[in-house]
Write a protein that holds these residues in place. Sequence first.
Motif, short mmCIF file in Angstrom:
data_model
loop_
_atom_site.label_atom_id
_atom_site.label_comp_id
_atom_site.label_asym_id
_atom_site.label_seq_id
_atom_site.Cartn_x
_atom_site.Cartn_y
_atom_site.Cartn_z
N THR A 8 0.86 -1.18 0.00
CA THR A 8 0.00 0.00 0.00
C THR A 8 0.90 1.24 0.00
O THR A 8 2.04 1.19 0.42
CB THR A 8 -0.94 0.04 1.22
N GLU A 11 -2.31 5.64 3.88
CA GLU A 11 -3.19 5.20 4.96
C GLU A 11 -4.52 4.69 4.38
O GLU A 11 -5.04 3.64 4.79
CB GLU A 11 -3.43 6.39 5.89
N THR A 14 -4.35 1.27 2.98
CA THR A 14 -4.26 0.23 4.01
C THR A 14 -5.63 -0.04 4.64
O THR A 14 -5.98 -1.18 4.91
CB THR A 14 -3.22 0.63 5.08
N ASN A 36 6.35 -2.56 13.71
CA ASN A 36 6.83 -1.51 14.60
C ASN A 36 5.77 -0.44 14.83
O ASN A 36 4.76 -0.39 14.13
CB ASN A 36 8.08 -0.86 14.02
N LEU A 37 6.04 0.43 15.80
CA LEU A 37 5.19 1.59 16.02
C LEU A 37 5.09 2.38 14.72
O LEU A 37 6.10 2.66 14.08
CB LEU A 37 5.79 2.50 17.10
N GLY A 38 3.87 2.72 14.32
CA GLY A 38 3.68 3.50 13.11
C GLY A 38 3.66 2.68 11.84
O GLY A 38 3.51 3.24 10.74
N GLY A 40 1.37 0.69 10.88
CA GLY A 40 0.02 0.72 10.31
C GLY A 40 -0.92 -0.35 10.87
O GLY A 40 -1.98 -0.62 10.29
N THR A 42 -2.88 -0.30 13.59
CA THR A 42 -4.20 0.24 13.95
C THR A 42 -4.96 0.66 12.70
O THR A 42 -6.18 0.49 12.61
CB THR A 42 -4.02 1.43 14.93
N THR A 43 -4.22 1.20 11.73
CA THR A 43 -4.86 1.61 10.47
C THR A 43 -5.50 0.43 9.76
O THR A 43 -6.64 0.50 9.29
CB THR A 43 -3.81 2.28 9.55
N GLU A 107 -2.79 -6.31 18.46
CA GLU A 107 -1.51 -5.65 18.17
C GLU A 107 -0.50 -6.08 19.23
O GLU A 107 -0.82 -6.17 20.40
CB GLU A 107 -1.69 -4.12 18.19
N ASP A 132 5.61 6.44 2.80
CA ASP A 132 4.27 5.95 3.09
C ASP A 132 4.05 4.52 2.59
O ASP A 132 3.00 3.93 2.84
CB ASP A 132 3.22 6.87 2.44
N ARG A 134 3.99 0.62 2.41
CA ARG A 134 3.97 -0.46 3.39
C ARG A 134 3.91 -1.79 2.66
O ARG A 134 3.16 -1.94 1.69
CB ARG A 134 2.72 -0.36 4.29
P1 ADP Z 1 0.64 1.25 14.50
O1 ADP Z 1 -0.69 0.84 15.05
O2 ADP Z 1 1.35 0.13 13.78
O3 ADP Z 1 1.54 1.87 15.55
P2 ADP Z 1 -0.83 3.31 13.12
O4 ADP Z 1 -1.78 2.61 12.20
O5 ADP Z 1 -1.37 3.84 14.40
O6 ADP Z 1 0.42 2.35 13.39
O7 ADP Z 1 -0.15 4.53 12.38
C1 ADP Z 1 0.35 4.43 11.07
C2 ADP Z 1 0.80 5.82 10.65
O8 ADP Z 1 1.44 5.76 9.41
C3 ADP Z 1 -0.37 6.76 10.50
O9 ADP Z 1 0.05 8.04 10.95
C4 ADP Z 1 -0.62 6.76 9.01
O10 ADP Z 1 -1.18 7.97 8.55
C5 ADP Z 1 0.77 6.59 8.47
N1 ADP Z 1 0.83 5.93 7.15
C6 ADP Z 1 1.49 6.41 6.08
N2 ADP Z 1 1.42 5.55 5.04
C7 ADP Z 1 0.67 4.50 5.48
C8 ADP Z 1 0.26 3.29 4.86
N3 ADP Z 1 0.60 2.96 3.60
N4 ADP Z 1 -0.48 2.44 5.61
C9 ADP Z 1 -0.79 2.74 6.89
N5 ADP Z 1 -0.44 3.85 7.53
C10 ADP Z 1 0.31 4.74 6.83
#
Ligand code: ADP
Length: 142
Positions: A8, A11, A14, A36-38, A40, A42-43, A107, A132, A134
Motif C-alpha cells: 500500500t 493510509e 491500508t 513496529n510503532l507506526g 500501520g 491500527t490503520t 496488536e 508511506d 507499506r
Molecule cells: P501502529 O498501530 O502500527 O503503531 P498506526 O496505524 O497507528 O500504526 O499509524 C500508522 C501511521 O502511518 C499513521 O500516521 C498513518 O497515517 C501513516 N501511514 C502512512 N502511510 C501509510 C500506509 N501505507 N499504511 C498505513 N499507515 C500509513
Amino acid sequence: MKSRIFHTQSEEETVALGVKLAAELPAKVVVLLIGNLGAGKTTLAKGIVEGLGAAHPDEVSSPTFTLIHEYGAGVYHIDLYRLDRADQVAGIGLDEILERQAVVLIEWGERFPELMPVERVEIRLRAAAGGDAREISVLVHR
Ligand code: ADP
Ligand code: MG
C-alpha cells in the motif's frame, strides 16, 4: 484465506486492504497485527473493523491505554504494547475472549506467543524508510 503479500502507498489504501481482508475472515479467528510503532497496525484494524460492519473507521482508535476495544458483537481489538508479563495479559481476560465466536485483532500479540492460539492469522506490516509505502504480508496458520 491464502498467504499473500500486499503493498500500500497510503493510509487510505491500508484501510481499503483491511476492508478487503475482512471479507475473507471466518467468524471466529485471531489476527495478530505485527510491526513496529507506526507501521500501520491500527490503520489496518480500522479497515478490518469497517469491513466486518462493526464500526466506522473513525470510531476505531488504538487501544494502547484501554487495552481492549469491543466493536459491535464479536469484534475485539486488543493492544498488548503496554503489558510486560503473561500474568498481566491473563488479567485482561484474554483467555475468555479467545474462546468466543469472535474476530480478535491483536496488536503486539507476538510478544506473548505462548498465549496465542496455534490457529491464527499473522499480518506483518513493514514501512519503507521514511515513506508511506507499506509491505503487508498475510500468513494463515492452521
Ligand atoms: P501502529 O498501530 O502500527 O503503531 P498506526 O496505524 O497507528 O500504526 O499509524 C500508522 C501511521 O502511518 C499513521 O500516521 C498513518 O497515517 C501513516 N501511514 C502512512 N502511510 C501509510 C500506509 N501505507 N499504511 C498505513 N499507515 C500509513
Ligand atoms: Mg497501534
